[in-house]
Scaffold this motif. Structure first.
Motif, mmCIF file in Angstrom:
data_model
loop_
_atom_site.group_PDB
_atom_site.id
_atom_site.type_symbol
_atom_site.label_atom_id
_atom_site.label_comp_id
_atom_site.label_asym_id
_atom_site.label_seq_id
_atom_site.Cartn_x
_atom_site.Cartn_y
_atom_site.Cartn_z
ATOM 1 N N LEU A 474 0.857 -1.080 -0.048
ATOM 2 C CA LEU A 474 -0.060 0.039 0.011
ATOM 3 C C LEU A 474 0.988 1.210 0.221
ATOM 4 O O LEU A 474 0.499 2.262 -0.576
ATOM 5 C CB LEU A 474 -1.029 0.031 1.104
ATOM 6 C CG LEU A 474 -2.167 -0.988 1.149
ATOM 7 C CD1 LEU A 474 -2.867 -0.935 2.347
ATOM 8 C CD2 LEU A 474 -3.188 -0.571 0.055
ATOM 9 N N LEU A 475 1.854 1.121 0.725
ATOM 10 C CA LEU A 475 2.948 2.386 0.596
ATOM 11 C C LEU A 475 3.651 2.666 -0.511
ATOM 12 O O LEU A 475 3.835 3.767 -1.013
ATOM 13 C CB LEU A 475 3.991 2.275 1.866
ATOM 14 C CG LEU A 475 3.444 2.339 3.244
ATOM 15 C CD1 LEU A 475 4.303 2.099 4.311
ATOM 16 C CD2 LEU A 475 3.031 3.687 3.507
ATOM 17 N N ALA A 476 4.014 1.450 -1.165
ATOM 18 C CA ALA A 476 4.305 1.450 -2.485
ATOM 19 C C ALA A 476 3.536 2.069 -3.496
ATOM 20 O O ALA A 476 3.856 3.238 -4.369
ATOM 21 C CB ALA A 476 4.781 0.087 -3.204
ATOM 22 N N PHE A 477 2.064 1.838 -3.551
ATOM 23 C CA PHE A 477 1.349 2.404 -4.276
ATOM 24 C C PHE A 477 1.102 3.951 -4.206
ATOM 25 O O PHE A 477 1.028 4.856 -5.096
ATOM 26 C CB PHE A 477 -0.006 1.782 -4.207
ATOM 27 C CG PHE A 477 -1.404 2.394 -4.795
ATOM 28 C CD1 PHE A 477 -1.546 2.711 -6.213
ATOM 29 C CD2 PHE A 477 -2.313 3.122 -4.193
ATOM 30 C CE1 PHE A 477 -2.413 3.219 -6.886
ATOM 31 C CE2 PHE A 477 -3.353 4.091 -4.497
ATOM 32 C CZ PHE A 477 -3.436 4.148 -6.042
ATOM 33 N N SER A 478 1.036 4.260 -2.789
ATOM 34 C CA SER A 478 0.663 5.759 -2.374
ATOM 35 C C SER A 478 2.081 6.817 -2.484
ATOM 36 O O SER A 478 2.205 7.595 -2.066
ATOM 37 C CB SER A 478 0.448 5.805 -1.057
ATOM 38 O OG SER A 478 1.138 5.031 -0.032
ATOM 39 N N ARG A 479 3.194 5.859 -3.201
ATOM 40 C CA ARG A 479 4.597 6.500 -3.273
ATOM 41 C C ARG A 479 5.063 6.956 -2.059
ATOM 42 O O ARG A 479 5.656 8.027 -1.815
ATOM 43 C CB ARG A 479 4.369 7.648 -4.420
ATOM 44 C CG ARG A 479 4.168 7.148 -5.815
ATOM 45 C CD ARG A 479 3.948 8.084 -6.538
ATOM 46 N NE ARG A 479 2.292 8.199 -6.792
ATOM 47 C CZ ARG A 479 1.848 9.330 -7.393
ATOM 48 N NH1 ARG A 479 2.608 10.547 -7.935
ATOM 49 N NH2 ARG A 479 0.597 9.456 -7.555
ATOM 50 N N LEU A 618 -0.330 -4.842 -9.397
ATOM 51 C CA LEU A 618 -0.207 -3.629 -10.352
ATOM 52 C C LEU A 618 -0.230 -2.396 -9.627
ATOM 53 O O LEU A 618 0.240 -1.236 -10.205
ATOM 54 C CB LEU A 618 -1.505 -3.502 -11.578
ATOM 55 C CG LEU A 618 -1.119 -4.786 -12.530
ATOM 56 C CD1 LEU A 618 -2.459 -4.555 -13.439
ATOM 57 C CD2 LEU A 618 0.081 -4.592 -13.156
ATOM 58 N N SER A 619 -0.991 -2.065 -8.617
ATOM 59 C CA SER A 619 -1.062 -0.824 -7.727
ATOM 60 C C SER A 619 0.123 -0.663 -7.257
ATOM 61 O O SER A 619 1.131 0.372 -7.043
ATOM 62 C CB SER A 619 -1.940 -0.969 -6.697
ATOM 63 O OG SER A 619 -1.785 -1.886 -5.712
ATOM 64 N N LYS A 626 6.126 5.669 -10.367
ATOM 65 C CA LYS A 626 6.052 6.974 -10.044
ATOM 66 C C LYS A 626 6.663 7.678 -9.099
ATOM 67 O O LYS A 626 7.319 8.744 -9.455
ATOM 68 C CB LYS A 626 4.477 7.127 -9.668
ATOM 69 C CG LYS A 626 3.415 6.792 -10.805
ATOM 70 C CD LYS A 626 3.425 7.718 -12.147
ATOM 71 C CE LYS A 626 3.146 8.990 -11.728
ATOM 72 N NZ LYS A 626 3.131 9.851 -13.129
ATOM 73 N N GLN A 627 7.087 6.898 -7.954
ATOM 74 C CA GLN A 627 7.993 7.445 -7.048
ATOM 75 C C GLN A 627 9.512 7.446 -7.457
ATOM 76 O O GLN A 627 10.390 8.147 -7.207
ATOM 77 C CB GLN A 627 8.039 6.315 -5.740
ATOM 78 C CG GLN A 627 8.598 7.004 -4.420
ATOM 79 C CD GLN A 627 8.521 6.426 -3.281
ATOM 80 O OE1 GLN A 627 7.529 5.634 -3.324
ATOM 81 N NE2 GLN A 627 9.094 6.678 -2.260
ATOM 82 N N SER A 628 9.879 6.681 -8.526
ATOM 83 C CA SER A 628 11.051 6.596 -9.290
ATOM 84 C C SER A 628 11.227 7.802 -10.160
ATOM 85 O O SER A 628 12.147 7.749 -11.073
ATOM 86 C CB SER A 628 11.511 5.250 -9.828
ATOM 87 O OG SER A 628 11.504 4.112 -9.105
ATOM 88 N N GLY A 629 10.130 8.342 -10.484
ATOM 89 C CA GLY A 629 9.809 9.447 -11.518
ATOM 90 C C GLY A 629 9.646 9.031 -12.765
ATOM 91 O O GLY A 629 10.059 9.766 -13.834
ATOM 92 N N GLY A 630 8.974 7.799 -12.961
ATOM 93 C CA GLY A 630 8.840 7.319 -14.330
ATOM 94 C C GLY A 630 7.312 7.332 -14.697
ATOM 95 O O GLY A 630 6.506 7.956 -13.753
#
Length: 794
Positions: A474-479, A618-619, A626-630
């Motif tokens: 969940l933290l990964a999805f929410s960046r 996929l989330s 997105k958190q990696s700037g992509g």
């Protein structure tokens, strides 16, 4: 006087009867003369009459001779058909195909029987109607038939001695680029000759911009030869209050112009030939004259405009209006209300009636078109004066692109809101898991592995760790997770997980990996990128297996370089123009339905059976990218598989890279015992209770506070502790604010911050000297190790 029978009414039987009667009378007279007996002559006459009657009866009762059937030389007929360059076929009265040439076979891929030919649109019906006309009138014709890329004209003629056959002849219309030829003529000597005759000519594209113009038009419009190509033609002209059209360069004192619009190509996006003539003797342009000028200008406008008369009927619609309103140019609507849904008809009709009877200002109203009822469009209505029959001017904006952008922005906003919700849920869940795991650790200290309760406690702890993994997703999805980026190459990341992917794919899925050349380095967390590749591959495998469990599928992983020029050519409103290194993962499964495609990156959304997936794969991919700037995009057509494309920006050379954190060997339990006083600040009662018990069992003296203000009061009463452990987000006063106040009194006080949020998200607020971070959920052992390391000055 008797009239001779004409050849068309001559009867052989009647003629024979007349001749036989005359012969009998002559013979009777001869017998009477020779014999001299009236009785003998009468008997001879009777015998002759009876014989003649028998002959006539035999002729009447005998069957008529049967005419020999016609013999048609089909070889000769086909040879004649072969001599024609057109496709020729012959059908009989029963509708059977009896002859066709090779051109017919080549055009229609065989010998189908007309009118049942593979024609586009209503071609079969039109051809059948022409065939019925040919049976009735002898000839029929239909134009504009289409088969593939060919346009045909069909000629049908009735033929045969008895008119019992139809000859079908299909001629292919060979077209050439009329627009290109016209453009060449205007720019060349032909255009100069037109200029010498006082005709200024230009070819205008469907967007209202000039494609070609002769030299005299360029001189008048801009004062030089050439340079008109690509300009908005409507901006070159102005209209005065009387409706007279002039060149903008010449101003209102210039010579009035007559604008002639010549649509010489019948196509939706075809260019238009425009001729301009000096009209020095033009009277004040009122009524119909002004209307003609305005209509010419309206037709050239690049945005949708239409003219409506006082009765509310359409007078004119330009091409942009036709496209925006999705109008069928072959059967245009009569009233503006015919364009909108039923609920909006009355409002549109009332507005047009109001402006047609005197209102002069303009008004915008939102309407829904019949072809697009879900997307309101803006219709501008204005009163028109001095334009002849036109009373109302309508403007309709083609906002299909704007609607698409709105949907994308709404989707991005929704994803951001869901991400914030997911981050908050993960934070609260981490607090709960911290208490569960902590209590399990405390209970396991009182039980040995052989105890009957030990296995149950261990199982609770294992499931809690699994739940902690879900919170990390969940933290990964929410960046909001903690990343440790490095400068790396995407092919190296794919190579690290290739062996794992081959085992995950199984026997029915083949893995195909290709790498492009000239790939730029990217900056990202290698472990997280490996998770991206694995998640995409596993999803693709499940899609292929569920689509056809027995079929052999192929998973393709490709890396490639995408230059800024290629991104610019994409004309994407989302992807910024830059150099990227792309990772493309595609499969041969059943594809993603269009109604599901916008939802696939949302957390907990899954198309798998209950219990087969968490909906976080996929989330998690979306959040990591997105958190990696992509950027990541999904593309799919039902039945043709799915393709996921990830774009990571190329890392600029010379930028400092962040070294990965060195792993610390786990300390033995006997080494975590310590002494000293610890101030524990935590607003969650269950977490505070577990942490207090854990630290107390390790030998520390623990003071507790439920918020920052209580902690500062304890510092005032009890003095400096050896260590301060505090939550970050708390009511009344948060952890960083409380620590700053404490550091004013004790500058060297060691600090440990703990939080259910990620360290990266809190980095700005906890950016203090000599501060350690302990993410939740943590175990008793991890809490003890963190306290020992900080007190030891590590």
């Amino acid at each position: 006087m008797a009239t001779l029978p004409t050849p068309s009414t001559w009867n052989p039987t009647r003629t024979a009867a007349i001749v036989a009667g005359a012969a009998t009378l002559a013979a009777t007279a001869l017998v009477l003369l020779v014999v001299g007996s009236i009785v003998a002559a009468a008997g001879f006459l009777a015998i002759g009459v009876i014989a003649g009657a028998c002959v006539i009866a035999w002729r009447l009762l005998a069957p008529a001779p049967v005419a020999a059937p016609r013999a048609i030389d089909w070889e000769f007929t086909r040879a004649v058909a072969q001599a024609s360059g057109d496709a020729v076929a012959i059908t009989d009265r029963a509708g059977r195909l009896v002859c066709a040439n090779d051109a017919y076979e080549a055009l229609f891929a065989g010998f189908p029987t007309p009118p049942g030919l593979p024609l586009a649109g209503e071609g079969v019906a039109e051809l059948g109607n022409a065939g019925r006309i040919a049976w009735r009138d002898g000839n029929g014709e239909v134009r504009g038939l289409r088969i593939g890329a060919h346009r045909l004209t069909a000629h049908i003629a009735r033929a045969g001695d008895e008119g019992d056959m139809l000859v079908w002849r299909f001629a292919i219309l060979h077209q050439h680029d009329v627009a290109a030829s016209t453009e060449t003529l205007i720019c060349g000597a032909t255009g100069d000759r037109l200029g010498g005759a006082g005709v200024m000519a230009a070819l205008i594209g469907p967007d209202g911009r000039v494609r070609a113009a002769n030299r005299v038009l360029s001189q008048r419009a801009i004062g030089g030869d050439g340079g008109l190509e690509g300009r908005d033609f409507a901006r070159l002209l102005i209209t005065d209050s009387r409706g007279l059209v002039r060149f903008e360069r010449e101003g209102l004192d210039g010579t009035p112009l007559r604008v002639l619009r010549i649509p010489f190509i019948d196509a939706e996006d075809a260019p238009v030939l425009v001729a301009l003539l000096d009209d020095e003797d033009t009277a004040p342009a009122i009524g119909a004259s002004a209307s003609a000028h305005v209509r010419s200008l309206v037709s050239l406008m690049p945005f949708g405009m239409a003219l409506v008369d006082r009765e509310g009927r359409f007078l004119q619609m330009n091409d942009a209006f036709i496209r925006a309103a999705s109008v069928d140019s072959r059967s245009p609507p009569l009233y503006p209300g015919d364009l909108v849904v039923r609920e909006d008809k009355a409002a549109v009709a009332d507005a047009i009636r109001r402006f047609a009877t005197g209102a002069t200002h303009s008004s915008d109203m939102a309407v829904r078109l019949k072809d697009h009822p879900d997307e309101p469009v803006a219709l501008t209505i204005a009163g028109a004066r001095g334009l002849g029959d036109a009373a109302v001017l309508l403007s309709l904006k083609d906002n299909s692109e704007e609607s698409r952008l709105k949907r994308e922005v709404a989707q991005a906003t929704k994803m951001q809101a869901v991400g914030q919700l997911a981050g908050g849920v993960a934070h609260d869940f981490n607090n709960i898991l911290t208490a569960i795991i902590g209590h399990c650790d405390l209970m396991m200290m009182r039980h040995s592995p052989g105890d009957s309760d030990y296995d149950d406690i261990q199982q609770i702890r294992t499931n809690s760790n699994r739940a902690a993994g879900l919170t990390r997703q969940l933290l990964a999805f929410s960046r909001q997770q903690t990343l440790r980026p490095q400068t790396l190459q995407l092919p190296d990341v794919v190579a690290e997980v290739s062996n794992l992917l081959k085992r995950l794919m199984g026997e029915t899925v083949r893995l195909d990996v290709t790498h492009g050349r000239g790939l730029g380095a990217v900056r990202a967390d290698p472990g997280q990128l490996e998770q991206v590749v694995v998640n995409l591959a596993v999803n693709a495998r499940d899609a292929m297996v569920s689509h056809n469990p027995r079929a052999q599928g192929t998973l393709t992983i490709q890396t490639k370089a995408v230059t800024a020029a290629e991104v610019r050519a994409m004309a994407s409103d989302i992807l910024p123009v830059a150099d990227y290194t792309a990772l493309v993962v595609s499969d041969t499964g059943g594809g993603i339905p269009p109604d599901i495609l916008p939802k696939i990156f949302e957390p907990f959304f899954t198309t798998k059976e209950v219990g087969k997936g968490t909906g976080l794969g996929l989330s998690t991919v979306y959040g990591i990218v997105k958190q990696s700037g992509g950027w990541i995009f999904a593309d799919s057509k039902p039945g043709q598989g799915a393709t996921f494309t990830m774009y990571l920006p190329v890392h600029a050379a010379g930028t400092a890279t962040r070294a990965p954190a060195a792993s610390r060997p786990a300390a033995k339990p006997v080494e975590v015992w310590g002494t000293g006083t610890i101030l524990l600040v935590e607003d969650e009662d269950m977490v505070r209770a577990v942490a207090e018990r854990a630290l107390t069992r390790q030998g520390y003296t623990v003071m507790t506070a439920e918020n920052g203000e209580v902690a500062l009061d304890l510092l005032t009463r009890n003095g400096r502790p050896d260590l301060l452990i505090s939550d970050v987000v708390m009511p009344t006063m948060d952890g960083p604010t409380m620590v700053r106040h404490a550091r004013e009194r004790y500058p060297d006080l060691p600090i440990i911050f703990m939080s259910g949020y990620a360290e990266e998200q809190l980095r700005k607020s906890i950016d203090l000297d000599h501060v350690a971070f302990l993410p939740k959920p943590f175990s008793v052992q991890q809490l003890a190790e963190a306290a020992r390391d900080v007190l030891a000055g590590r």
